[in-house]
Design an enzyme around this catalytic site. Structure first.
Site, PDB file in Angstrom:
ATOM      1  N   ASP A   1      20.637  78.760  45.164  1.00 46.56           N
ATOM      2  CA  ASP A   1      20.718  80.096  44.575  1.00 46.56           C
ATOM      3  C   ASP A   1      21.074  80.006  43.099  1.00 46.56           C
ATOM      4  OD1 ASP A   1      23.337  80.547  46.925  1.00 46.56           O
ATOM      5  OD2 ASP A   1      23.553  79.767  44.889  1.00 46.56           O
TER       6      ASP A   1
ATOM      7  N   MET B   1      33.860  87.650  43.186  1.00 43.09           N
ATOM      8  CA  MET B   1      32.933  88.785  43.150  1.00 43.09           C
ATOM      9  C   MET B   1      33.660  90.073  42.776  1.00 43.09           C
ATOM     10  SD  MET B   1      30.572  87.872  46.445  1.00 43.09           S
ATOM     11  CE  MET B   1      31.832  87.151  47.456  1.00 43.09           C
TER      12      MET B   1
ATOM     13  N   LYS C   1      20.155  84.876  44.866  1.00 45.88           N
ATOM     14  CA  LYS C   1      20.720  85.958  45.678  1.00 45.88           C
ATOM     15  C   LYS C   1      22.021  86.293  44.993  1.00 45.88           C
ATOM     16  CE  LYS C   1      22.551  84.729  49.695  1.00 45.88           C
ATOM     17  NZ  LYS C   1      23.892  85.132  50.030  1.00 45.88           N
TER      18      LYS C   1
HETATM   19  N1  SAH Z   1      31.103  79.590  47.526  1.00 46.92           N
HETATM   20  C1  SAH Z   1      31.473  79.973  46.183  1.00 46.92           C
HETATM   21  C2  SAH Z   1      31.698  81.457  46.072  1.00 46.92           C
HETATM   22  C3  SAH Z   1      30.459  82.257  46.260  1.00 46.92           C
HETATM   23  S1  SAH Z   1      30.704  83.963  46.019  1.00 46.92           S
HETATM   24  C4  SAH Z   1      32.698  79.158  45.750  1.00 46.92           C
HETATM   25  O1  SAH Z   1      33.301  78.470  46.553  1.00 46.92           O
HETATM   26  O2  SAH Z   1      33.028  79.215  44.569  1.00 46.92           O
HETATM   27  C5  SAH Z   1      30.186  84.163  44.354  1.00 46.92           C
HETATM   28  C6  SAH Z   1      31.382  84.319  43.442  1.00 46.92           C
HETATM   29  O3  SAH Z   1      31.938  83.031  43.159  1.00 46.92           O
HETATM   30  C7  SAH Z   1      31.058  84.866  42.081  1.00 46.92           C
HETATM   31  O4  SAH Z   1      30.955  86.280  42.114  1.00 46.92           O
HETATM   32  C8  SAH Z   1      32.265  84.440  41.297  1.00 46.92           C
HETATM   33  O5  SAH Z   1      33.371  85.235  41.621  1.00 46.92           O
HETATM   34  C9  SAH Z   1      32.510  83.071  41.888  1.00 46.92           C
HETATM   35  N2  SAH Z   1      31.912  81.981  41.080  1.00 46.92           N
HETATM   36  C10 SAH Z   1      30.899  81.174  41.419  1.00 46.92           C
HETATM   37  N3  SAH Z   1      30.669  80.268  40.452  1.00 46.92           N
HETATM   38  C11 SAH Z   1      31.565  80.510  39.481  1.00 46.92           C
HETATM   39  C12 SAH Z   1      31.854  79.920  38.208  1.00 46.92           C
HETATM   40  N4  SAH Z   1      31.162  78.875  37.767  1.00 46.92           N
HETATM   41  N5  SAH Z   1      32.855  80.429  37.480  1.00 46.92           N
HETATM   42  C13 SAH Z   1      33.573  81.485  37.924  1.00 46.92           C
HETATM   43  N6  SAH Z   1      33.348  82.084  39.099  1.00 46.92           N
HETATM   44  C14 SAH Z   1      32.365  81.602  39.870  1.00 46.92           C
END
Ligand code: SAH
Length: 474
Positions: free
Chosen positions: A268, A405, A290
């Protein structure tokens, strides 16, 4: 001669470019190798050469402790407590000397040359017929790396990278190939069948490097059963792999290995292009972006794609940002795949909260101030702030809360937390695009961060860290 340029297809057949050195793999079992000098460098060479099965004669009037210990430990290393002599060299397969100065280096080289023995003088490339490279050892598989002395550190880094692509189990499969070869020859297969056999063997090996080959594998392969069970006829597999927050260096070694054996990679938008590039070159890459409120593929579409690819016999990698088991809807994918009898595995990754804390340089937990750590999503199914959050727990001033999120609903979340009693002065740090080249941090408070979000319109993804653990250190 005309100077009409030739079209590329008219060029002469392409030739190899110049090679700085020729890599060859030298058999030393049962042969004699002469080493001169008592240094630790010589001890290391002696160990290497004895591992290759040679009889190692070390001439050293003053052997170092490491060398003495080695000779005591390893039967085929003998220390002769005297200076080397020209008569020691004839008949040796190789000669290696650690010379104190240039005249000695010249003398050693001269004696070796006179006896027709290839010579290496430690740290003196000008006197060497051959050099030692960095080695990745999965014997009988051996990889040697040389930079022709140009950049040893570069060579070592390259070695580390190759190491990660070659799990230790590789040696067992390569040994099995050696052991099983006579049985395959006895089958008197034609060239094409033989080739097909070894291709099947190799696929099986690379798909199962983490385990040892078994007698059952051998029997299956030999009985030709595996031809009927060619990968395209049997079920494939799916790995949910944590891609980490963005920086590809934060992938686990296992994630890199799984990517390197993938047939198809679904990823994604939160996954960086550099990360996707680590997949096997031949792998098909499919983006299933997504993100946020505008799904380009629904979860149902992704799950059914995983199912049908696995049914076609593909090894599928589903790369998910951060850790796949945190706010990644992993259970939906796992349960459908399991119900369909498809082998699934999960490779964990570095979650955004960990990456953000590392970037900010402050721990998510802190004695006395933050003994509890809670991860929440501020995005319900309908895109609004979830109503079923545990507000008392979130208003606890002695906890750290990480909001995933949360950009869209943060003003509502902050207002509610303050209404539940969490002081507006509580530190709140937003980390956008943690570990990406354009990462951005905004240090604020629970009361004020909403205003920054409204004025700066962060592009996201972002996590928000809330709690006294993020008080600016004085
Ligand atoms: N599985 C992921 C989370 C997925 S939900 C994890 O463990 O990080 C998606 C959310 O993850 C985004 O809305 C944001 O809040 C966070 N996120 C993902 N990548 C990020 C990044 N590089 N920096 C800051 N927040 C991030």
């Amino acid at each position: 001669m005309t100077d009409t340029p030739r079209r590329p297809d008219e060029r002469k057949s392409p030739r190899l470019r110049e090679l700085a050195t020729l890599p060859v793999f030298f058999k030393l079992a049962g042969r004699r190798v002469v080493l001169a000098g008592g240094s630790e460098g010589i001890a290391w060479k002696a160990e290497l050469i004895s591992a290759a099965g040679a009889q190692v004669d070390v001439f050293a009037p003053h052997p170092s402790g490491v060398l003495v210990a080695l000779a005591a430990d390893v039967a085929n290393v003998t220390i002769h407590p005297r200076t080397w002599e020209a008569s020691d060299l004839p008949g040796a397969a190789l000669a290696i000397g650690d010379a104190g100065d240039e005249p000695e280096a010249l003398a050693f080289r001269g004696a070796a040359k006179a006896a027709g023995v290839p010579v290496n003088v430690v740290d003196a490339p000008a006197f060497c017929d051959f050099q030692f490279g960095s080695i990745v050892e999965r014997s009988p598989v051996v990889v040697a790396i040389s930079t022709d002395g140009a950049a040893p550190v570069f060579g070592q880094e390259l070695r580390t990278r190759i190491e990660t692509l070659m799990p230790d189990g590789m040696r067992h499969w390569a040994r099995a190939a050696k052991l099983w070869r006579p049985a395959v020859q006895a089958l008197k297969l034609g060239f094409r069948e033989r080739r097909a056999f070894w291709e099947t063997f190799t696929k099986l090996a690379f798909a199962n490097l983490e385990r040892q080959p078994t007698d059952a594998d051998r029997a299956d392969l030999l009985a030709g059963l595996s031809f009927d069970r060619a990968p395209d006829k049997k079920l494939g597999s799916v790995a949910l792999v944590g891609a980490g927050p963005g920086d590809p260096e934060l992938l686990t070694l296992k994630a890199v290995r799984v990517l390197q054996s993938a047939d198809v990679v679904l990823f994604d938008d939160l996954v960086s292009p550099q990360t996707v590039n680590l997949a096997r070159r031949e792998a098909t890459r499919i983006t299933v972006g997504k993100r946020g409120y505008k799904p380009s593929c629904t979860q149902e579409e992704i799950t059914s794609m995983l199912l049908s690819l696995a049914r076609e016999g593909k090894r599928v990698v589903r790369l998910k940002g951060g850790d796949p088991m945190i706010f990644g809807r992993a259970n939906e994918e796992l349960s459908e795949l399991r119900a369909a009898g498809i082998a699934v595995e999960v490779v964990p990754g570095v979650t955004s909260a960990s990456a953000a804390a590392a970037s900010v340089g402050q721990s998510l937990t802190e004695r006395d101030v933050a003994r509890r750590l809670q991860f929440i999503t501020a995005h319900a199914r309908d895109g609004k702030l979830p109503t079923d959050l545990d507000w008392r727990a979130l208003a606890d001033p002695r906890a750290t809360t990480v909001v995933y999120m949360g950009l869209g609903t943060f003003p509502l979340l902050a207002a509610r937390l303050m209404a539940e009693g969490l002081p507006g002065s509580t530190p709140a740090v937003m980390v956008e695009r943690a570990t990406w080249a354009d990462e951005k941090q905004t240090r604020s408070t629970l009361a004020d961060l909403s205003a920054s979000i409204a004025s700066e319109r962060p592009r996201g993804p972002a996590v928000i860290l809330i709690g006294e653990a993020f008080a600016r250190s004085t």
